[in-house]
Write a protein that holds these residues in place. Structure first.
Motif, PDB file in Angstrom:
ATOM      1  N   THR A  50      21.876  47.478 -13.651  1.00  0.00           N
ATOM      2  CA  THR A  50      21.810  47.251 -12.235  1.00  0.00           C
ATOM      3  C   THR A  50      21.303  48.600 -11.553  1.00  0.00           C
ATOM      4  O   THR A  50      21.119  48.903 -10.384  1.00  0.00           O
ATOM      5  N   ASN A 124      16.899  33.909  -5.055  1.00  0.00           N
ATOM      6  CA  ASN A 124      16.843  35.284  -5.990  1.00  0.00           C
ATOM      7  C   ASN A 124      15.459  35.698  -6.347  1.00  0.00           C
ATOM      8  O   ASN A 124      14.590  34.717  -6.578  1.00  0.00           O
ATOM      9  N   HIS A 129      20.212  37.037 -11.456  1.00  0.00           N
ATOM     10  CA  HIS A 129      20.757  37.008 -10.314  1.00  0.00           C
ATOM     11  C   HIS A 129      21.213  35.294 -10.194  1.00  0.00           C
ATOM     12  O   HIS A 129      22.298  35.085  -9.723  1.00  0.00           O
ATOM     13  N   ASN A 130      20.108  34.640 -10.452  1.00  0.00           N
ATOM     14  CA  ASN A 130      20.397  33.327 -10.059  1.00  0.00           C
ATOM     15  C   ASN A 130      21.452  32.558 -11.226  1.00  0.00           C
ATOM     16  O   ASN A 130      22.087  31.735 -10.720  1.00  0.00           O
ATOM     17  N   SER A 156      18.332  37.190  -1.893  1.00  0.00           N
ATOM     18  CA  SER A 156      18.416  38.353  -2.553  1.00  0.00           C
ATOM     19  C   SER A 156      17.139  38.978  -3.148  1.00  0.00           C
ATOM     20  O   SER A 156      16.606  38.195  -3.931  1.00  0.00           O
ATOM     21  N   GLU A 190      20.497  45.823  -7.039  1.00  0.00           N
ATOM     22  CA  GLU A 190      20.500  44.879  -7.690  1.00  0.00           C
ATOM     23  C   GLU A 190      21.880  44.592  -8.467  1.00  0.00           C
ATOM     24  O   GLU A 190      22.103  43.683  -9.137  1.00  0.00           O
ATOM     25  N   ALA A 192      25.076  42.527  -8.400  1.00  0.00           N
ATOM     26  CA  ALA A 192      25.146  41.095  -8.250  1.00  0.00           C
ATOM     27  C   ALA A 192      26.343  40.794  -7.346  1.00  0.00           C
ATOM     28  O   ALA A 192      26.351  39.777  -6.640  1.00  0.00           O
ATOM     29  N   GLU A 295      27.409  42.796 -16.927  1.00  0.00           N
ATOM     30  CA  GLU A 295      26.493  43.797 -15.898  1.00  0.00           C
ATOM     31  C   GLU A 295      26.859  45.358 -16.581  1.00  0.00           C
ATOM     32  O   GLU A 295      27.972  45.481 -16.235  1.00  0.00           O
TER      33      GLU A 295
END
Length: 527
Positions: A50, A124, A129-130, A156, A190, A192, A295
């Motif tokens: 991210t 997104n 992210h989706n 987003s 970024e 999430a 992440e």
């Protein structure tokens, strides 16, 4: 901007040829890989990074100051932003998304109880992210999808960065909630988790209007149907302690307590995974399989095996996965009224007992106080534990005044005779840097004893500084661990530090001006 302009603009975006709606997990994984947004791990999870934003950005979160809500919002804890600033940014973000090669849309729900659930959609810029949204929120079945009509939209666009001088923000990052337009607008980050917590903030506004206590807590249920709640900020152990092989998980982070009982707001888990091992947390470890999202976890370049001990990107490494990745869950995520409520705190002072039983007044006091330590990585700029008070163990996500939530807790305790415990998962034998973190095995043993009713009539002692009732014996825990002063080598240093924290409690509580006097007098420190 009139009240219909946003839906019309949004519909124009959603009708674009670049919009991909409700892709399956395999389709989203393929998109992530072909678009080079992330990589596949050895277990089939997707791993993404991210950038510089590896935690939430609370200073960049706003609520639009609209006529219908501005008298209800607690503006001490929430930042206002004008309708004009929101409108301009909203238009810019939509225009930005219209020209992207692909835009991804997820339709689902927040709230497992169908009577109270909120239909949502998440739009997104990034496929990963989706995928995150697909795993974290409640997924509709085919029939529900046909009738789905979103009542709130999250948009987003991480690569769209605000210009503070032009756009009226504090930085390039913005997370803005408009309750009138029913939109969350996110840009410049970024991370999430902003999507997840924005929906939680919305539910914390909407649910109390329906006489439902919205809670930042995990929840599980025992074999006899007994329900337990675990309140606490990120990093205090909510996810870890609720993932119990002997109990079925309701959810790991966000819940509502309605007249019918408890329900999960989400459809997945967002677990911290720094130092994760199968031995310590087998449910979480094994849930990180195909379709899960990692992440900021470091991977071995060749084997793609996750190195959960590597914190070179951040301490706040995360795993997102659907509840169905855990075998012993409640499905749907709905259960009865809680028998036991646990407040989790990570005390960096090392002076709070590892477990203590609370009276109703103490429960109200400690709920309003929300004492813990911000742990490294959960917010930008936090590199070591920092003592803090986060009202109701979730101040950044509470649009309404804290007393609204506290009063609801008090009523629920009275109505259902719920037993409340304060559990310190922080430091013992000294403050941070001197002592050590409480052993997870000890915490698990103490929590198990509380859930099974073993601490109801056990011999106890009252802490002379905090007034807390401390059990003298808990199976599986050395007796000396239960009383913090006995774990410190320097008793004078202990007393000094304990009184320092007690003073912080009292100073913090002064901000509550309309709380009944007996809550402060009977609930707080006694020395």
């Amino acid at each position: 901007m009139n009240s219909t302009s946003i839906p019309n603009e949004l519909n124009a975006l959603l009708k674009g040829e670049n919009v991909q709606v409700q892709l399956s997990v395999p389709q989203l994984v393929e998109k992530v890989l072909t678009r080079e947004e992330g990589s596949l791990t050895s277990t089939g999870a997707v791993r993404a990074t991210t950038g510089k934003y590896t935690g939430r950005s609370p200073k960049d979160k706003y609520i639009v100051e609209e006529d219908s809500v501005k008298s209800k919002i607690d503006w001490v804890s929430n930042q206002p932003i004008s309708e004009e600033i929101f409108s301009n940014l909203y238009t810019k973000v939509l225009e930005y998304l219209k020209v992207q090669e692909e835009v991804f849309v997820f339709k689902g729900f927040a709230g497992a109880d169908k009577k109270y659930r909120l239909p949502i959609q998440v739009i997104n810029e990034f496929a990963w992210h989706n995928l995150f949204a697909h795993q974290l929120f409640i997924r509709p079945n085919d029939e529900e999808l046909l009738d789905h009509q979103s009542q709130f939209t999250v948009i987003s666009a991480p690569n769209f960065k605000a210009n503070p001088a032009v756009d009226g923000t504090k930085s390039e990052t913005f997370i803005i909630i408009s309750f009138e337009k029913r939109v969350v607008l996110i840009g410049g980050t970024e991370y999430a988790g902003e999507m997840k917590k924005s929906i939680f903030s919305i539910m914390n506004y909407l649910l109390p209007e329906q006489n439902i206590f919205s809670m930042h807590c995990s929840a599980n249920v025992g074999r006899e149907g007994d329900v337990a709640l675990f309140f606490g900020l990120s990093g205090t152990g909510k996810t870890t302690l609720s993932a119990d092989a002997n109990r079925r998980l309701i959810g790991d982070d966000e819940h509502g307590w309605s007249p019918n009982g408890v329900f999960n707001i989400e459809g997945g888990c967002y677990a911290k995974c720094i130092n994760l091992t199968r031995e310590k947390e087998p449910q979480i470890y094994d849930a990180i399989s195909f379709g899960a999202v990692l992440e900021n976890v470091v991977l071995n370049h060749e084997s793609r095996v996750a190195d959960y001990d590597d914190n070179s990107l951040t301490e706040n490494t995360r795993a997102a996965y659907p509840l169905q990745s855990i075998s012993n869950i409640v499905d749907p995520s709905v259960a009865g009224h809680p028998n036991t409520v646990v407040f989790l705190t990570a005390d960096a002072f090392g002076v709070l007992p590892p477990i203590s039983k609370l009276t109703k007044e103490q429960a109200m006091y400690h709920f309003l106080s929300g004492f813990t330590s911000k742990l490294a990585g959960t917010e930008r700029g936090i590199t070591s534990p920092e003592a803090t008070f986060s009202t109701c163990f979730g101040s950044p996500f509470l649009p309404l005044p804290a007393t609204v939530y506290a009063e609801m807790l008090g009523k629920k305790i009275d109505e259902h005779n719920s037993q409340v415990f304060l559990v310190n998962t922080g430091w013992t034998g000294g403050e941070y840097g001197v002592g050590s973190r409480m052993k997870l095995a000890y915490t698990r043993a103490m929590v198990q004893a509380a859930l099974e009713g073993e601490l109801m009539n056990v011999e106890s002692v009252t802490d002379p500084i905090f007034g807390l009732e401390i059990p003298l014996h808990v199976a599986g825990v050395p007796d000396e661990v239960l009383q913090p002063n006995k774990t410190w080598a320097d008793q004078a240093a202990y007393e000094l530090k304990a009184k320092e924290l007690a003073t912080k409690f009292r100073e913090n509580f002064k901000k509550f001006t309309n709380v009944p006097v007996d809550i402060e007098e009977k609930g707080g420190p006694t020395a």
